[in-house]
Write a protein that holds these residues in place. Structure first.
Motif, short mmCIF file in Angstrom:
data_model
loop_
_atom_site.label_atom_id
_atom_site.label_comp_id
_atom_site.label_asym_id
_atom_site.label_seq_id
_atom_site.Cartn_x
_atom_site.Cartn_y
_atom_site.Cartn_z
N GLU A 7 0.75 -1.21 0.04
CA GLU A 7 -0.16 0.05 0.07
C GLU A 7 0.92 1.52 -0.19
OE1 GLU A 7 -2.29 2.13 3.52
OE2 GLU A 7 -3.41 0.60 2.65
N ILE A 8 0.64 2.01 -0.78
CA ILE A 8 1.29 3.55 -1.00
C ILE A 8 0.18 4.58 -0.71
CG2 ILE A 8 2.30 5.18 -2.39
CD1 ILE A 8 4.05 3.05 -3.56
N ASN A 9 0.57 5.49 0.24
CA ASN A 9 -0.37 6.61 0.41
C ASN A 9 0.41 7.85 0.15
OD1 ASN A 9 0.50 8.02 3.44
ND2 ASN A 9 0.83 5.75 3.90
N ALA A 10 -0.60 8.68 0.40
CA ALA A 10 0.31 10.33 0.02
C ALA A 10 -0.67 11.20 0.95
CB ALA A 10 0.23 10.75 -1.15
N ASP A 11 0.06 12.43 1.61
CA ASP A 11 -0.78 13.60 2.04
C ASP A 11 -1.41 14.33 1.07
OD1 ASP A 11 0.19 12.05 4.40
OD2 ASP A 11 1.91 13.46 4.54
N VAL A 12 -2.63 14.66 1.08
CA VAL A 12 -3.08 15.64 -0.03
C VAL A 12 -3.91 16.53 0.50
CG1 VAL A 12 -3.08 13.66 -1.66
CG2 VAL A 12 -4.97 14.10 -0.60
N ILE A 29 -1.13 21.75 -3.13
CA ILE A 29 -0.38 21.45 -4.00
C ILE A 29 -0.84 21.37 -5.42
CG2 ILE A 29 1.79 19.97 -4.97
CD1 ILE A 29 2.17 21.50 -2.05
N GLU A 30 -2.28 21.19 -5.41
CA GLU A 30 -3.02 21.07 -6.43
C GLU A 30 -2.53 19.99 -7.54
OE1 GLU A 30 -6.01 22.38 -6.95
OE2 GLU A 30 -5.75 23.44 -5.31
N ASN A 31 -1.95 18.93 -7.09
CA ASN A 31 -1.46 17.66 -7.76
C ASN A 31 -2.47 16.61 -7.51
OD1 ASN A 31 -0.42 17.09 -5.37
ND2 ASN A 31 1.67 16.71 -6.26
N GLU A 32 -3.43 16.76 -6.76
CA GLU A 32 -4.24 15.46 -6.52
C GLU A 32 -4.75 14.57 -7.55
OE1 GLU A 32 -4.33 18.09 -2.84
OE2 GLU A 32 -4.77 18.52 -4.87
N ASN A 69 20.30 16.08 3.32
CA ASN A 69 19.96 14.90 3.17
C ASN A 69 18.59 14.26 3.60
OD1 ASN A 69 20.78 14.80 5.91
ND2 ASN A 69 21.80 12.97 5.77
N ALA A 70 17.90 15.22 3.84
CA ALA A 70 16.47 15.03 4.45
C ALA A 70 15.56 14.22 3.63
CB ALA A 70 15.72 16.26 5.08
N LEU A 71 15.58 14.61 2.36
CA LEU A 71 14.60 13.93 1.27
C LEU A 71 15.32 13.28 0.33
CD1 LEU A 71 12.76 17.52 0.42
CD2 LEU A 71 12.03 15.63 1.93
N LEU A 72 14.51 12.11 -0.20
CA LEU A 72 14.84 11.33 -1.34
C LEU A 72 13.84 11.90 -2.52
CD1 LEU A 72 14.93 7.84 0.32
CD2 LEU A 72 17.03 9.17 -0.56
N THR A 73 14.35 12.26 -3.62
CA THR A 73 13.80 12.98 -4.65
C THR A 73 13.93 12.14 -6.00
OG1 THR A 73 15.35 14.56 -5.25
CG2 THR A 73 13.72 15.09 -3.63
N ASP A 74 15.08 11.40 -6.00
CA ASP A 74 15.29 10.68 -7.31
C ASP A 74 14.53 9.36 -7.28
OD1 ASP A 74 17.15 10.10 -9.79
OD2 ASP A 74 17.43 8.24 -8.50
N HIS A 108 5.04 12.19 0.45
CA HIS A 108 4.70 13.46 0.44
C HIS A 108 4.41 14.19 -0.88
CE1 HIS A 108 6.74 12.94 4.13
NE2 HIS A 108 5.74 13.71 4.79
N SER A 109 2.80 14.47 -0.98
CA SER A 109 2.39 15.10 -2.24
C SER A 109 3.31 16.49 -2.71
CB SER A 109 0.98 15.76 -2.36
OG SER A 109 0.61 16.27 -1.44
N ASP A 110 3.76 17.04 -1.76
CA ASP A 110 4.62 18.39 -1.90
C ASP A 110 6.19 17.94 -2.07
OD1 ASP A 110 5.35 17.70 0.72
OD2 ASP A 110 5.15 19.37 1.50
N THR A 111 6.67 16.94 -2.45
CA THR A 111 7.97 16.46 -2.67
C THR A 111 7.95 16.78 -4.49
OG1 THR A 111 8.34 14.76 -1.09
CG2 THR A 111 9.53 14.45 -2.93
N SER A 112 8.93 17.48 -4.67
CA SER A 112 8.94 18.21 -6.04
C SER A 112 8.69 17.14 -7.18
CB SER A 112 10.05 18.69 -6.23
OG SER A 112 11.24 18.19 -6.09
#
Length: 247
Positions: free
Chosen positions: A7-12, A16-19, A181-186, A221-225
């Motif tokens: 299961e994968i979830n996200a905060d929406v 961010i308007e990408n829902e 190094n907080a975020l993983l974006t790749d 997180h939905s606000d991860t770029s």
């Protein structure tokens, strides 16, 4: 070999308007319900999109701190914090009822989520605030946290949550967003992170060792770029590893 379902979830609902783009790629979502952000309009829109995409719906209450997006710890009376959490949840449930939607889980947001993980008094307060939902929904909590252990002792139905787009310290706390190094974006980096979590029940932490961890749900997180790119990549690549994202 049987496929592994995750299961994968996200905060929406966080502005961010990408829902409409990411919800089709999720199993569940946690919708901001006015503490750190969100209002009746944003909640209703997110609920309707979740229903359309057959995504399980959760409430995402927070410290009442819109200025700092709920990402800073707050000092406030137990009574006021408890009243705020209950108010956020009631407002959200009212919208769910109007939309004929079901509340699947509750997940505290940001600093509240992190503070509860190590603060017994705060975890106790939060569980008292959500007591009316105890037998109806799941509570998303970090593995081996104070909040998880307390919830289990009090017979709450929990789901261990691990973050796909965040690095971990050796004590399984999240690396502070103040650190580079907080975020993983790749997307490939996130896939490698996820495969280790699913296949080995381990996470690579900042001191270079692996630590045992359990996960029932995996959050981005939905606000991860690069959230959309990450989710699209996971849907493409995970079947090659005999893993599928369930609805």
């Amino acid at each position: 070999m049987n496929k592994i379902e995750i299961e994968i979830n996200a905060d929406v609902g966080e502005g961010i308007e990408n829902e409409s783009l990411i919800l089709p790629l999720l199993s569940s979502c946690s919708i901001a319900c006015g503490g750190h952000t969100g209002d009746e309009s944003s909640m209703r829109k997110a609920v309707q999109l979740a229903l359309k995409n057959k995504v399980k719906i959760g409430a995402h209450p927070s410290y009442p701190d819109r200025v700092n997006f709920g990402r800073l710890s707050m000092v406030m009376s137990s009574e006021n914090l408890k009243a705020s959490i209950r108010s956020q949840l009631q407002g959200f449930v009212n919208i769910l009822n109007k939309e004929n939607a079901i509340l699947h889980h509750i997940k505290p947001h940001g600093a509240l989520y992190n503070d509860m993980a190590s603060n017994l008094e705060l975890a106790t307060l939060f569980l008292e605030a959500i007591e009316p939902y105890k037998n109806k929904v799941k509570l998303y909590v970090p593995y081996a946290s104070v909040s998880a252990k307390l919830a289990l002792r009090n017979n709450f139905n929990i789901a261990y949550e691990v973050f796909l787009d965040r690095n971990y310290n050796a004590d399984l706390t999240l690396v502070s967003r103040k650190q580079p190094n907080a975020l993983l974006t790749d997307p490939q980096e996130v896939l490698d992170h996820l495969l280790q979590l699913v296949q080995k029940k381990q996470v690579l932490v900042t001191n270079g060792v692996t630590v045992h961890i359990k996960a029932d749900t995996y959050c981005i997180h939905s606000d991860t770029s690069s959230a959309l790119q990450i989710l699209t990549y996971l849907h493409s690549e995970l079947p090659n590893h005999n893993i599928v994202i369930k609805k």
